[in-house]
Design an enzyme around this catalytic site. Structure first.
Site, PDB file in Angstrom:
ATOM      1  CG  ASP A 268       5.083   2.464  -1.046  1.00 27.29           C
ATOM      2  OD1 ASP A 268       4.351   2.025  -1.607  1.00 27.29           O
ATOM      3  OD2 ASP A 268       5.467   2.587   0.018  1.00 27.29           O
TER       4      ASP A 268
ATOM      5  CE  LYS B 204       6.254  -0.570  -3.157  1.00 24.50           C
ATOM      6  NZ  LYS B 204       4.745  -0.063  -3.368  1.00 24.50           N
TER       7      LYS B 204
HETATM    8  O1  2IT Z   1       1.823   0.367  -3.636  1.00 26.50           O
HETATM    9  C1  2IT Z   1       1.426   0.991  -4.759  1.00 26.50           C
HETATM   10  O2  2IT Z   1       0.899   0.542  -5.737  1.00 26.50           O
HETATM   11  C2  2IT Z   1       2.479   2.291  -5.034  1.00 26.50           C
HETATM   12  N1  2IT Z   1       3.142   2.528  -4.321  1.00 26.50           N
HETATM   13  C3  2IT Z   1       2.449   2.823  -6.591  1.00 26.50           C
HETATM   14  C4  2IT Z   1       3.205   2.179  -7.602  1.00 26.50           C
HETATM   15  C5  2IT Z   1       3.407   2.758  -8.670  1.00 26.50           C
HETATM   16  O3  2IT Z   1       4.086   2.380  -9.618  1.00 26.50           O
HETATM   17  O4  2IT Z   1       2.623   3.749  -9.068  1.00 26.50           O
END
Ligand code: 2IT
Length: 450
Positions: free
Chosen positions: A166, A126
């Protein structure tokens, strides 16, 4: 509780004293996999839980950018490469004022187990920034994204770490981020980021995927209860991309979202957000004013309650918190219990405090589904986007949607099986945690000590 689990929780608290969200996520997961540790003493010997609660790598960087008036601003950027045991790190970027170490770390931790649940080869990561995009011009957003990627590009790649969107990061930001990556690397590795516009390698259905996936998962829960989605009224907090996907799929399946909310209050639309005009307006409202949803009520002539959340209203069948973390505390949870609603389906990452979640799941008779299972379709379709990029072959919307549906049915199924395997009955929270944990645990054990 298992004494090793207890010790690790205490150590995580001691090591991360200023990280309440991270501690919360760790405590929630470890508490629920405690019975697994009882049966696997080898995990303690390998110190698996300390290893699993420490990111493999996490870094911050400076992001400097110039606004439209020539003023220079300095923000902080993050990337957390939490766990790469089952695939390249994968997870979104959040651009929001309140982003900090704790938020990034909790999201990276959750992402690890969620991604494992998809059944696809993606590790957990993340990132983000404390940059506040609200009120910023398109040119400012572009310069910020370019500066952000200039700092990050050396540390990511299609087989290394694959960011996505996100909160605060959508298709536009992904475009600017990818453009800068391509410019710096002088190549076309579009598998480095997901959530792209399909014109340069984005997947069809990705914008809808999290919301659609959540509704597919909900359908499995309803099927288990010999119930149906037809005619159901759903209260969804938030009105972002994920909430929009829920509204759209619910409408297609004969249900309707009758409550939505924003930071400014909530809306009650008894007819539901079901028409194309209303669904389009949700997207427009989000784009033009992400902090207020009141204008929907004015436009479509329905009730708006200022400054309140709708938790506790009695005229819904299903609650789906889809706004942000810790949206539902114990007071809201008590109201939810009193409303007589039967289903509480988490959608946003960690939308419920641990106190509220434990209360709802164990003292109310409400069926509770956890976000790391329910919202996994989003990142799951991101993994499908990676597949399409590496095979250099775009799939049809139908292909992607079919895979998404299968994925959500499977996540529900493996969760049910995992919980049953530990004698826990139809416990979707424990089931998701155990199933995700076991996959990561087995991969880590197989790869030696590090
Ligand atoms: O919280 C999540 O799963 C996302 N923001 C998507 C992450 C992604 O790599 O598509």
């Amino acid at each position: 509780m298992n004494s090793y689990v207890q010790k690790v929780i205490n150590d995580v608290k001691e090591r991360n004293p200023n990280e309440p969200e991270f501690i919360q996520a760790v405590e929630e997961l470890l508490t629920s996999i405690s019975p697994v540790i009882d049966q696997h003493p080898e995990y303690e010997k390998a110190d698996l839980l300390h290893r699993m609660t420490e990111p493999e790598r996490m870094f911050t960087f400076r992001v400097t950018w110039t606004d439209d008036n020539g003023q220079v601003h300095t923000n902080r950027g993050w990337r957390c490469q939490f766990n790469g045991a089952v695939g390249p790190y994968k997870g979104g970027l959040r651009f929001q004022k309140n982003v900090n170490d704790s938020v990034i770390k909790f999201l990276g931790f959750e992402q690890t187990f969620k991604n494992a649940l998809t059944g696809l080869p993606i590790g957990g990561g993340k990132g983000g920034s404390d940059f506040d995009p609200s009120g910023r011009s398109d040119a400012e957003i572009m310069r910020f994204c370019q500066s952000y990627m200039t700092a990050l590009y050396r540390y990511i790649g299609p087989d290394t770490d694959v960011p996505a969107g996100d909160m605060g990061v959508g298709e536009r930001e992904v475009g600017y981020l990818f453009g800068q990556y391509r410019r710096l690397k002088a190549n076309f590795e579009n598998g480095v980021i997901t959530g792209k516009n399909p014109v340069y390698g984005g997947s069809l259905i990705r914008p809808e995927a999290t919301g659609y996936g959540a509704v597919y998962y909900l359908c499995e829960v309803l099927k288990h209860e010999k119930d149906t989605i037809k005619g159901k009224r759903i209260g969804v907090s938030g009105y972002g991309n994920v909430a929009w996907g829920i509204m759209k799929k619910a409408a297609q399946l004969g249900a309707r979202v009758t409550y939505i909310s924003g930071p400014d209050g909530y809306i009650h639309d008894e007819e539901g957000v079901v028409t194309e005009e209303k669904l389009d307006y949700i997207l427009e409202m989000r784009r033009t004013d992400p902090m207020h949803c009141r204008s929907y009520a004015e436009k479509f002539n329905c009730e708006f309650v200022e400054g309140e959340k709708f938790w506790g209203v009695k005229d819904v069948d299903i609650y789906m918190p889809a706004a942000t973390q810790n949206d539902v505390d114990i007071n809201s949870a008590r109201k939810i219990a009193q409303s007589g609603v039967k289903y509480y389906i988490e959608v946003a990452n960690m939308p419920t405090t641990n106190e509220a979640l434990n209360y709802l799941a164990s003292q109310t008779g409400i069926i509770v589904a956890p976000s790391k299972a329910v919202n996994a379709g989003g990142v799951g379709v991101s993994a499908l986007e990676m597949s399409q990029n590496s095979e250099r072959l775009p799939w049809t919307a139908q292909d992607v949607d079919d895979q998404l549906k299968r994925m959500m049915v499977n996540i529900h199924e493996v969760s049910v099986t995992a919980a049953k395997g530990y004698g826990l009955g139809y416990n979707l929270i424990a089931g998701a945690n155990i199933a995700g944990f076991m996959k990561i645990a087995e991969a880590m054990m197989a790869q030696g000590i590090f």
